[in-house]
Write an enzyme that holds these catalytic residues in place. Sequence first.
Site, short mmCIF file in Angstrom:
data_model
loop_
_atom_site.label_atom_id
_atom_site.label_comp_id
_atom_site.label_asym_id
_atom_site.label_seq_id
_atom_site.Cartn_x
_atom_site.Cartn_y
_atom_site.Cartn_z
N GLU A 191 -3.14 11.32 2.65
CA GLU A 191 -4.17 10.86 3.58
C GLU A 191 -4.35 11.92 4.66
OE1 GLU A 191 -5.07 6.88 6.30
OE2 GLU A 191 -3.05 7.30 5.60
N GLU A 227 0.85 -1.19 0.00
CA GLU A 227 0.00 0.00 0.00
C GLU A 227 0.89 1.24 0.00
OE1 GLU A 227 -3.05 0.16 3.01
OE2 GLU A 227 -2.97 2.36 3.09
#
Length: 261
Positions: free
Chosen positions: A154, A149
């Site tokens: 974010e 990932e």
Amino acid sequence: MTAPASVVAIIAAPLPAWKSPTPPPQASLQKRATTLIPDTCFSSTETFESYFSYNYPWGDTHNGAALMSEAQVSIIHNAYLQLESVYTGPQSDDSSLSYNSGTVYAKQQFTVEADGGLAPDFQANFVAPVAQGTWPAFWLTGVDSWPPEIDLAEWKGTGKISFNTFNTSSEVSALDVTYPSPTTAWRTILVELRAEADGSTVKASFYMDGTLVTTQYGANMVGAPFYLIIDYQMLGSSGSTGPTETTYFDVQYLSVVSYNP
């Protein structure tokens, strides 16, 4: 998408499309470019749907309190993508869900290739909420397994932006930096992925508003296919309580361009 948070900030309503920001700066490499997703991909709903699908590749929920649906996804004024989160309270079908929100993923999968193969840049402009309980993200996750990932960007309700690379569930390169004010302004995120000379490691260079913020390395990521997800999740890693008013995550000028180094 990781790590809980607890700082409250103010969510702004979506910006009007006619105040379009300056298009993002060009990627640092400029040779043998192949456009995989053009920065006009949000110019109409039809164009958007030719490149993206609704929800997650695996369904309509993921690690948070929001149920995803097509109804929460809009193309505003043929200019930008808007994901809308609405507080519902505990839902009758699943009391752990208390929001309806939107998430989309690219139909194309992306792979960093060795020996002069694909070397993609992921770039977009964002107006991202940073209040406690809001959890927008722009991220890559493995198609065949998790990890790998790479969190291209974010926001976990702390007033900060996070850049993360998961080699394993416990071996993670992570950096949180203060998100610039005003948070209602468009910010440009660019992440360059390049294969290292060892043929297995991916070098990820993270830029915000044209400035290199951090460089991280993903082991055994060369040749691994990734999903690209634009996600507006709620609660989860951003805290146990969140806004009860409607909030938005806006994205403009998204592009994916591959370079043959």
